[in-house]
Design an enzyme around this catalytic site. Structure first.
Site, PDB file in Angstrom:
ATOM      1  N   LYS A  53       0.841  -1.210   0.000  1.00 39.25           N
ATOM      2  CA  LYS A  53       0.000   0.000   0.000  1.00 39.25           C
ATOM      3  C   LYS A  53       0.871   1.253   0.000  1.00 39.25           C
ATOM      4  O   LYS A  53       0.610   2.210  -0.728  1.00 39.25           O
ATOM      5  CB  LYS A  53      -0.920  -0.007   1.233  1.00 39.25           C
ATOM      6  CG  LYS A  53      -2.018  -1.062   1.164  1.00 39.25           C
ATOM      7  CD  LYS A  53      -2.784  -1.212   2.482  1.00 39.25           C
ATOM      8  CE  LYS A  53      -3.745  -2.396   2.406  1.00 39.25           C
ATOM      9  NZ  LYS A  53      -4.520  -2.614   3.637  1.00 39.25           N
ATOM     10  N   GLN A  97      -4.144  -1.135   9.943  1.00 40.16           N
ATOM     11  CA  GLN A  97      -4.170  -2.478   9.342  1.00 40.16           C
ATOM     12  C   GLN A  97      -4.779  -3.486  10.319  1.00 40.16           C
ATOM     13  O   GLN A  97      -4.437  -3.504  11.508  1.00 40.16           O
ATOM     14  CB  GLN A  97      -2.747  -2.893   8.943  1.00 40.16           C
ATOM     15  CG  GLN A  97      -2.660  -4.198   8.163  1.00 40.16           C
ATOM     16  CD  GLN A  97      -3.307  -4.141   6.780  1.00 40.16           C
ATOM     17  OE1 GLN A  97      -3.436  -3.080   6.177  1.00 40.16           O
ATOM     18  NE2 GLN A  97      -3.719  -5.286   6.265  1.00 40.16           N
ATOM     19  N   ASP A 120     -10.363   3.651   4.821  1.00 40.07           N
ATOM     20  CA  ASP A 120     -10.691   2.218   4.785  1.00 40.07           C
ATOM     21  C   ASP A 120     -12.194   1.989   4.909  1.00 40.07           C
ATOM     22  O   ASP A 120     -12.672   0.870   4.689  1.00 40.07           O
ATOM     23  CB  ASP A 120      -9.985   1.507   5.946  1.00 40.07           C
ATOM     24  CG  ASP A 120      -8.951   0.511   5.475  1.00 40.07           C
ATOM     25  OD1 ASP A 120      -8.979   0.160   4.282  1.00 40.07           O
ATOM     26  OD2 ASP A 120      -8.139   0.083   6.300  1.00 40.07           O
TER      27      ASP A 120
HETATM   28  N1  GUN Z   1      -6.776  -6.517   6.540  1.00 38.35           N
HETATM   29  C1  GUN Z   1      -7.172  -7.219   5.439  1.00 38.35           C
HETATM   30  N2  GUN Z   1      -7.690  -6.395   4.518  1.00 38.35           N
HETATM   31  C2  GUN Z   1      -7.632  -5.154   5.024  1.00 38.35           C
HETATM   32  C3  GUN Z   1      -8.018  -3.884   4.540  1.00 38.35           C
HETATM   33  O1  GUN Z   1      -8.544  -3.708   3.451  1.00 38.35           O
HETATM   34  N3  GUN Z   1      -7.763  -2.840   5.370  1.00 38.35           N
HETATM   35  C4  GUN Z   1      -7.205  -3.002   6.584  1.00 38.35           C
HETATM   36  N4  GUN Z   1      -7.017  -1.914   7.330  1.00 38.35           N
HETATM   37  N5  GUN Z   1      -6.846  -4.151   7.071  1.00 38.35           N
HETATM   38  C5  GUN Z   1      -7.058  -5.226   6.287  1.00 38.35           C
END
Ligand code: GUN
Length: 291
Positions: A53, A97, A120
């Site tokens: 990311k 995350q 998110d």
């Molecule tokens: N863990 C798995 N997928 C995601 C996501 O799209 N965002 C976040 N913050 N954590 C994740």
């Protein structure tokens, strides 16, 4: 043979659009978008995702702020970090995350994120709006948003379609089901207690697999001509690989692609879209901050 949905290519187009939007902002004298990623502890898969990311953000011209916190951080300590990011003018988007290490209250942490920076889309207010008719979240979670983008991109009719979603997670299954209801699909959500799962799946015009079980969906679970979106990314042991494992989806790709009308592979399908949609949300957050 099924049409293979090239998520990598489609995501690259979205990322290029975001990069162009960022350039236009900066040339107009507006702020450069900034994305803060918060990673608590040492989950190897999470570390890979966060790095991807950050790299994609930088490539699109978005400032990336890397916040790493120890596994044993307290709830208060973590909330303080998020509050500090809320206050920063150069941080437009905040991503915590998931999953968080045991002992931390995920819902409370997500609720502390400034809703205008919730790129998110997991803040309770954004999820609540997603679940209600006529209310629009500021941000939609990236993976479900990526699934919808792929379906739209290949021209799949969602209105009135029978959709089966395998999995009811907060991150994918539930929000993708809500997005499809909003598009007037008839949605069935399946989970570990669902009876006669193959039969239920076979009713689907659109089948979305998001359970995290390697190659669970077989050929005879899929209606001929159905659109199959594989959200799963699972590590399976493989001694022929340098890392000792390979990645597979929730769908047995080779056999299912013989019957499906279209299929997104994993890796190379939804995964790249998740990152592209996150970048798009970050640009949107910067735009929200302008006025
Ligand atoms: N863990 C798995 N997928 C995601 C996501 O799209 N965002 C976040 N913050 N954590 C994740």
């Amino acid at each position: 043979m099924a049409e293979i949905i090239n998520g990598k290519k489609i995501a690259a187009q979205v990322r290029a659009e975001v990069a162009a939007g960022v350039t236009a902002r900066v040339e107009a004298g507006l702020s450069q978008p900034g994305l803060a990623t918060v990673l608590v502890g040492e989950n190897p898969a999470s570390e890979v995702y966060v790095r991807m990311k950050q790299k994609a953000a930088t490539k699109a011209g978005i400032n990336s702020f890397d916040v790493r916190l120890p596994t044993d951080i307290s709830q208060e300590g973590l909330e303080k970090e998020v509050t500090a990011l809320n206050a920063r003018a150069d941080v437009h988007g905040i991503l915590v995350q998931l999953p968080l290490p045991d002992g931390l209250d995920e819902e409370r942490v997500l609720g502390v994120i400034d809703v205008n920076k919730d790129v998110d889309g997991f803040h309770p207010l954004n999820i609540g709006r997603l679940a209600q008719k006529g209310r629009k979240p500021l941000f939609v979670p990236a993976t479900p948003d990526g699934v919808i983008y792929l379906l739209e991109h290949i021209g799949t009719e969602m209105e009135g379609a029978e959709v089966v979603v395998l999995g009811r997670s907060n991150i994918v299954g539930m929000p993708v089901a809500l997005l499809l209801v909003e598009r007037n699909a008839t949605v069935t959500i399946c989970h570990s207690r669902t009876r006669q799962l193959p039969e239920v799946c076979r009713r689907a015009d659109i089948l979305i697999a998001a359970v995290g079980r390697p190659e669970m969906v077989k050929k005879d679970w899929v209606m001929p001509g159905a659109v199959v979106i594989d959200v799963g990314t699972n590590r399976v042991d493989d001694d022929t690989k340098e890392k000792g494992y390979r990645l597979v989806g929730d769908v047995a790709f080779d056999e299912v692609s013989e019957v499906a009308g279209a299929i997104s592979p994993s890796p190379g399908g939804v995964g790249p879209m998740t990152i592209a949609m996150l970048l798009r949300n970050t640009l949107k957050a910067a735009e929200l901050g302008d006025g």
